[in-house]
Write a protein that holds these residues in place. Sequence first.
Motif, PDB file in Angstrom:
ATOM      1  N   LEU A 193      -3.288  13.073  38.451  1.00  0.00           N
ATOM      2  CA  LEU A 193      -3.388  13.776  37.169  1.00  0.00           C
ATOM      3  C   LEU A 193      -3.733  15.245  37.379  1.00  0.00           C
ATOM      4  O   LEU A 193      -3.197  16.125  36.685  1.00  0.00           O
ATOM      5  CB  LEU A 193      -4.426  13.105  36.278  1.00  0.00           C
ATOM      6  CG  LEU A 193      -4.029  11.757  35.673  1.00  0.00           C
ATOM      7  CD1 LEU A 193      -5.181  11.196  34.849  1.00  0.00           C
ATOM      8  CD2 LEU A 193      -2.779  11.891  34.810  1.00  0.00           C
ATOM      9  N   ALA A 194      -4.627  15.543  38.319  1.00  0.00           N
ATOM     10  CA  ALA A 194      -4.970  16.930  38.603  1.00  0.00           C
ATOM     11  C   ALA A 194      -3.772  17.685  39.166  1.00  0.00           C
ATOM     12  O   ALA A 194      -3.507  18.836  38.788  1.00  0.00           O
ATOM     13  CB  ALA A 194      -6.144  17.000  39.583  1.00  0.00           C
ATOM     14  N   VAL A 195      -3.038  17.027  40.053  1.00  0.00           N
ATOM     15  CA  VAL A 195      -1.838  17.660  40.616  1.00  0.00           C
ATOM     16  C   VAL A 195      -0.825  17.946  39.516  1.00  0.00           C
ATOM     17  O   VAL A 195      -0.260  19.045  39.435  1.00  0.00           O
ATOM     18  CB  VAL A 195      -1.220  16.765  41.708  1.00  0.00           C
ATOM     19  CG1 VAL A 195       0.070  17.384  42.234  1.00  0.00           C
ATOM     20  CG2 VAL A 195      -2.207  16.546  42.847  1.00  0.00           C
ATOM     21  N   ALA A 196      -0.616  16.975  38.653  1.00  0.00           N
ATOM     22  CA  ALA A 196       0.351  17.160  37.558  1.00  0.00           C
ATOM     23  C   ALA A 196      -0.087  18.278  36.619  1.00  0.00           C
ATOM     24  O   ALA A 196       0.738  19.076  36.158  1.00  0.00           O
ATOM     25  CB  ALA A 196       0.506  15.855  36.789  1.00  0.00           C
ATOM     26  N   TYR A 197      -1.399  18.350  36.343  1.00  0.00           N
ATOM     27  CA  TYR A 197      -1.885  19.401  35.453  1.00  0.00           C
ATOM     28  C   TYR A 197      -1.601  20.781  36.040  1.00  0.00           C
ATOM     29  O   TYR A 197      -1.098  21.671  35.344  1.00  0.00           O
ATOM     30  CB  TYR A 197      -3.389  19.262  35.195  1.00  0.00           C
ATOM     31  CG  TYR A 197      -3.932  20.500  34.534  1.00  0.00           C
ATOM     32  CD1 TYR A 197      -3.764  20.704  33.168  1.00  0.00           C
ATOM     33  CD2 TYR A 197      -4.525  21.522  35.278  1.00  0.00           C
ATOM     34  CE1 TYR A 197      -4.199  21.871  32.562  1.00  0.00           C
ATOM     35  CE2 TYR A 197      -4.968  22.686  34.682  1.00  0.00           C
ATOM     36  CZ  TYR A 197      -4.795  22.858  33.323  1.00  0.00           C
ATOM     37  OH  TYR A 197      -5.197  24.020  32.730  1.00  0.00           O
ATOM     38  N   VAL A 198      -1.942  20.981  37.309  1.00  0.00           N
ATOM     39  CA  VAL A 198      -1.761  22.303  37.912  1.00  0.00           C
ATOM     40  C   VAL A 198      -0.285  22.683  37.934  1.00  0.00           C
ATOM     41  O   VAL A 198       0.085  23.814  37.571  1.00  0.00           O
ATOM     42  CB  VAL A 198      -2.377  22.338  39.324  1.00  0.00           C
ATOM     43  CG1 VAL A 198      -2.018  23.638  40.040  1.00  0.00           C
ATOM     44  CG2 VAL A 198      -3.891  22.191  39.232  1.00  0.00           C
ATOM     45  N   ARG A 199       0.570  21.750  38.326  1.00  0.00           N
ATOM     46  CA  ARG A 199       2.011  22.042  38.330  1.00  0.00           C
ATOM     47  C   ARG A 199       2.493  22.406  36.936  1.00  0.00           C
ATOM     48  O   ARG A 199       3.201  23.392  36.731  1.00  0.00           O
ATOM     49  CB  ARG A 199       2.795  20.832  38.848  1.00  0.00           C
ATOM     50  CG  ARG A 199       2.632  20.550  40.322  1.00  0.00           C
ATOM     51  CD  ARG A 199       3.400  19.316  40.750  1.00  0.00           C
ATOM     52  NE  ARG A 199       4.834  19.490  40.620  1.00  0.00           N
ATOM     53  CZ  ARG A 199       5.598  18.859  39.720  1.00  0.00           C
ATOM     54  NH1 ARG A 199       5.054  18.010  38.851  1.00  0.00           N
ATOM     55  NH2 ARG A 199       6.892  19.049  39.695  1.00  0.00           N
ATOM     56  N   GLY A 215      -2.561  31.558  35.978  1.00  0.00           N
ATOM     57  CA  GLY A 215      -1.797  30.321  35.853  1.00  0.00           C
ATOM     58  C   GLY A 215      -2.445  29.293  34.968  1.00  0.00           C
ATOM     59  O   GLY A 215      -1.852  28.245  34.717  1.00  0.00           O
ATOM     60  N   GLY A 216      -3.647  29.571  34.476  1.00  0.00           N
ATOM     61  CA  GLY A 216      -4.351  28.625  33.631  1.00  0.00           C
ATOM     62  C   GLY A 216      -4.258  28.975  32.164  1.00  0.00           C
ATOM     63  O   GLY A 216      -3.611  29.949  31.760  1.00  0.00           O
ATOM     64  N   THR A 217      -4.889  28.153  31.366  1.00  0.00           N
ATOM     65  CA  THR A 217      -5.059  28.376  29.933  1.00  0.00           C
ATOM     66  C   THR A 217      -6.444  27.863  29.563  1.00  0.00           C
ATOM     67  O   THR A 217      -7.205  27.407  30.423  1.00  0.00           O
ATOM     68  CB  THR A 217      -4.006  27.623  29.099  1.00  0.00           C
ATOM     69  OG1 THR A 217      -4.263  26.210  29.192  1.00  0.00           O
ATOM     70  CG2 THR A 217      -2.581  27.908  29.566  1.00  0.00           C
ATOM     71  N   SER A 218      -6.743  27.869  28.278  1.00  0.00           N
ATOM     72  CA  SER A 218      -8.012  27.300  27.835  1.00  0.00           C
ATOM     73  C   SER A 218      -8.162  25.839  28.255  1.00  0.00           C
ATOM     74  O   SER A 218      -9.274  25.325  28.383  1.00  0.00           O
ATOM     75  CB  SER A 218      -8.132  27.422  26.314  1.00  0.00           C
ATOM     76  OG  SER A 218      -7.095  26.710  25.665  1.00  0.00           O
ATOM     77  N   ASN A 219      -7.044  25.165  28.490  1.00  0.00           N
ATOM     78  CA  ASN A 219      -7.099  23.740  28.848  1.00  0.00           C
ATOM     79  C   ASN A 219      -7.715  23.474  30.214  1.00  0.00           C
ATOM     80  O   ASN A 219      -8.070  22.317  30.499  1.00  0.00           O
ATOM     81  CB  ASN A 219      -5.692  23.136  28.812  1.00  0.00           C
ATOM     82  CG  ASN A 219      -5.227  22.851  27.401  1.00  0.00           C
ATOM     83  OD1 ASN A 219      -6.007  22.417  26.562  1.00  0.00           O
ATOM     84  ND2 ASN A 219      -3.957  23.111  27.126  1.00  0.00           N
ATOM     85  N   VAL A 220      -7.846  24.499  31.055  1.00  0.00           N
ATOM     86  CA  VAL A 220      -8.472  24.258  32.353  1.00  0.00           C
ATOM     87  C   VAL A 220      -9.918  23.788  32.182  1.00  0.00           C
ATOM     88  O   VAL A 220     -10.477  23.099  33.050  1.00  0.00           O
ATOM     89  CB  VAL A 220      -8.410  25.526  33.233  1.00  0.00           C
ATOM     90  CG1 VAL A 220      -9.441  26.564  32.813  1.00  0.00           C
ATOM     91  CG2 VAL A 220      -8.609  25.181  34.705  1.00  0.00           C
ATOM     92  N   THR A 229       0.800  23.364  34.157  1.00  0.00           N
ATOM     93  CA  THR A 229       0.248  24.545  33.488  1.00  0.00           C
ATOM     94  C   THR A 229       0.855  25.829  34.036  1.00  0.00           C
ATOM     95  O   THR A 229       1.090  26.779  33.282  1.00  0.00           O
ATOM     96  CB  THR A 229      -1.289  24.578  33.583  1.00  0.00           C
ATOM     97  OG1 THR A 229      -1.792  25.518  32.643  1.00  0.00           O
ATOM     98  CG2 THR A 229      -1.789  24.944  34.962  1.00  0.00           C
ATOM     99  N   ILE A 230       1.149  25.866  35.340  1.00  0.00           N
ATOM    100  CA  ILE A 230       1.813  27.053  35.894  1.00  0.00           C
ATOM    101  C   ILE A 230       3.272  27.100  35.476  1.00  0.00           C
ATOM    102  O   ILE A 230       3.781  28.144  35.042  1.00  0.00           O
ATOM    103  CB  ILE A 230       1.685  27.066  37.432  1.00  0.00           C
ATOM    104  CG1 ILE A 230       0.210  27.191  37.839  1.00  0.00           C
ATOM    105  CG2 ILE A 230       2.506  28.207  38.035  1.00  0.00           C
ATOM    106  CD1 ILE A 230      -0.042  27.052  39.331  1.00  0.00           C
TER     107      ILE A 230
END
Length: 257
Positions: free
Chosen positions: A161-167, A27-32, A169-170
């Motif tokens: 921001l962390a919650v938004a990122y995880v949502r 579910g991630g990318t290099s952006n993690v 990116t998946i």
Amino acid sequence: MSTQIVERMAAEIAGSGDPVVLIHGLGGTSNVWTPVLPAFAARARVIRFDLPGSGRSPAGGPLSIQAFVDRIARAMRVLGAERAHVGGHSLGTIVAAQLSQQHPDLVRDLVLLGALPEPPEPARNGLKARAAKARAEGLAVIAEQMSEASLSRDTREKNPLAVAYVRETIMRQDAEGYAATCEALSEARAADYARIGKKALLVTGEDDAIGTPAMSRDIASRLPESRAEILPRTGHWTPVERPAEAGRAMLQFWFGR
């Protein structure tokens, strides 16, 4: 920073110095890895891949842990990144461990965030079911479920921001690529840590139910001169939930400061 396509994978490359290769998880990318880069990027040539089937990298054939290892090993040699510091997150920790075992010349040492040796048996069927759901329904519901299940309560309440990122990116993954990666993870087997022989730092969250503290401590006990660091109020997305703490730990382990 430049983006190159190497072995049909998007690779982001920045900086100069000792090579650091970073491998994301399901579910991630290099952006993690972006949030932790300020800690050590000035000291290193950092190479971040989008694994096949994730982000900007097409699957390009059947996906498996072995396929990820083979592609990354070839790409590291193409990029002149032999004897690199290697970091992995989640699924990326399995890839990094197998890479170290199979290609010891490429790996200097390991940092494993949210590490798991392999999925426990009940999780294997869950991953296969998630793959079927992704194909049938898309990723919006899965993104909501995973952000709820894999982030700590503290992160969900205090770090939007962390919650938004995880949502995001998946949700933005290719559904077939995500499904195939779920299936690859469901078939993963642990590396033989006794044969790896590399020093490692294990970093995970005290609230990580996927790469649990017990798993990190166990892996650290099987590797020479290795230790586990457990971050309070942190779930599975360690580099996103606690970037300052994770980045400092990586800097100290790799560069001694």
